[in-house]
Design a protein around this motif. Structure first.
Motif, short mmCIF file in Angstrom:
data_model
loop_
_atom_site.label_atom_id
_atom_site.label_comp_id
_atom_site.label_asym_id
_atom_site.label_seq_id
_atom_site.Cartn_x
_atom_site.Cartn_y
_atom_site.Cartn_z
N ALA A 1 0.73 -1.20 -0.22
CA ALA A 1 0.48 -0.04 -0.06
C ALA A 1 0.67 1.09 0.06
O ALA A 1 1.49 1.33 0.61
N SER A 2 0.51 2.55 -0.75
CA SER A 2 1.16 3.64 -0.90
C SER A 2 0.29 4.26 -1.12
O SER A 2 -1.12 4.14 -1.60
N GLY A 3 0.72 6.03 -0.85
CA GLY A 3 0.09 7.01 -1.34
C GLY A 3 -0.95 7.08 -2.40
O GLY A 3 -1.61 7.66 -2.56
N THR A 4 -0.01 6.88 -3.30
CA THR A 4 -0.48 6.99 -4.52
C THR A 4 -1.74 5.79 -4.87
O THR A 4 -2.64 5.93 -5.11
N LYS B 1 -8.24 -0.10 -1.88
CA LYS B 1 -8.37 -0.25 -1.02
C LYS B 1 -6.99 -1.71 -0.07
O LYS B 1 -7.37 -2.37 -1.05
N PRO B 2 -6.23 -1.37 0.63
CA PRO B 2 -5.81 -3.12 1.08
C PRO B 2 -6.47 -3.87 1.29
O PRO B 2 -7.73 -3.96 1.88
N SER B 3 -5.69 -5.34 0.53
CA SER B 3 -6.82 -6.52 1.19
C SER B 3 -6.22 -6.65 2.75
O SER B 3 -6.40 -8.42 2.41
N ILE B 4 -4.92 -7.09 2.53
CA ILE B 4 -3.71 -7.97 3.67
C ILE B 4 -3.67 -6.93 4.44
O ILE B 4 -3.02 -5.90 4.06
N VAL B 5 -4.08 -7.03 5.77
CA VAL B 5 -3.88 -5.49 6.59
C VAL B 5 -2.90 -6.40 7.27
O VAL B 5 -3.72 -7.45 8.54
N VAL B 6 -1.94 -6.04 8.03
CA VAL B 6 -1.09 -6.91 9.13
C VAL B 6 -0.97 -5.64 10.16
O VAL B 6 -0.59 -4.75 9.89
N TRP C 1 1.05 -0.32 10.93
CA TRP C 1 0.20 -2.06 10.09
C TRP C 1 0.84 -1.48 8.98
O TRP C 1 1.64 -1.38 8.38
N GLU C 2 1.56 -3.21 8.15
CA GLU C 2 2.00 -3.71 6.72
C GLU C 2 0.24 -3.83 6.20
O GLU C 2 -0.36 -4.14 7.02
N ALA C 3 0.88 -3.70 4.91
CA ALA C 3 -0.47 -3.70 3.93
C ALA C 3 -0.36 -3.36 2.67
O ALA C 3 0.01 -2.86 2.27
#
Ligand SMILES: [Zn+2]
Length: 225
Positions: A151-154, A161-166, A205-207
């Protein structure tokens, strides 16, 4: 053996910054995550405080990467060995071929890399992201089911939207240990994460955004329509 997960980045430490806890999670689930790095990270100015020249720094960072890989539970780490900072000028097709061959060798199903903005705009990050996308879309990697971008600003600005969030809070001691293993990078690491003894709420978060699945780009946006 579980799902085959592969991470493809530019420099030793990218994997820990963006996905240290996710990699550890896959390893704990019984998968054998693997990592491909385009460079050995031999251009870091701060690294040269501790190494006489670029080849010594490359060797040091390879050792650091081995230690971090053990902490994260990576089963294999491979290096394409391109010069750090030079991915933009090397032959792009050769870079893509290196990525294709790595994906084929491990028959990867799920692939993770930078978003096309490289996260922080670093030209090496941007280039390896493009090469990874090109490899997955080349038709030469039939094992791949999904390609995820950090996931990044751009991506956020584009409405993805992120589908993996840790949540890294519980796994923070592991991530901190892997960051510490990248000892030559201590200046950049503490600039980003602060004191590693303290959980960095702002970096919690890692996303990852699902960029491609079974032939469809941005499948989650396509599904909304
Ligand atoms: Zn990097």
């Amino acid at each position: 053996m579980g799902t085959r997960y592969g991470f493809i980045y530019a420099h030793p430490d990218d994997e820990t910054f963006l996905s240290g806890c996710l990699i550890r999670q896959f390893a704990d689930e019984g998968s054998s995550p693997v990592l491909l790095l385009a460079t050995r990270g031999d251009a870091g100015r701060q690294g040269l405080e501790r190494a006489a020249d670029k080849s010594e720094l490359a060797r040091l960072r390879e050792e650091e990467m081995k230690a971090a890989a053990e902490v994260l539970g990576l089963s294999h780490v491979e290096h394409l060995g391109y010069p750090d900072g030079q991915l933009v000028v090397i032959d792009f097709d050769a870079l893509v071929a290196g990525v294709v061959s790595f994906i084929q060798r491990y028959e990867l199903e799920n692939v993770f890399s930078f978003a096309e903005d490289g996260g922080n705009g670093h030209p090496d990050h941007v280039t390896i992201s493009k090469a990874t996308t090109a490899a997955v879309l080349s038709g030469q990697c039939p094992s791949v089911r999904r390609l995820y971008y950090a996931a990044s600003g751009t991506l956020r600005d584009q409405g993805h939207k992120p589908s993996i969030v840790v949540d890294t809070e519980r796994g923070w001691p592991v991530k901190a240990a892997a960051l510490k293993a990248h000892a030559t990078q201590h200046v950049a690491i503490s600039k980003y994460f602060g004191d590693l003894a303290v959980f960095p709420e702002a970096r919690r978060w890692e996303a990852f955004v699902l960029g491609w699945e079974d032939g469809v780009m941005w499948p989650e946006k396509a599904a909304e329509k």
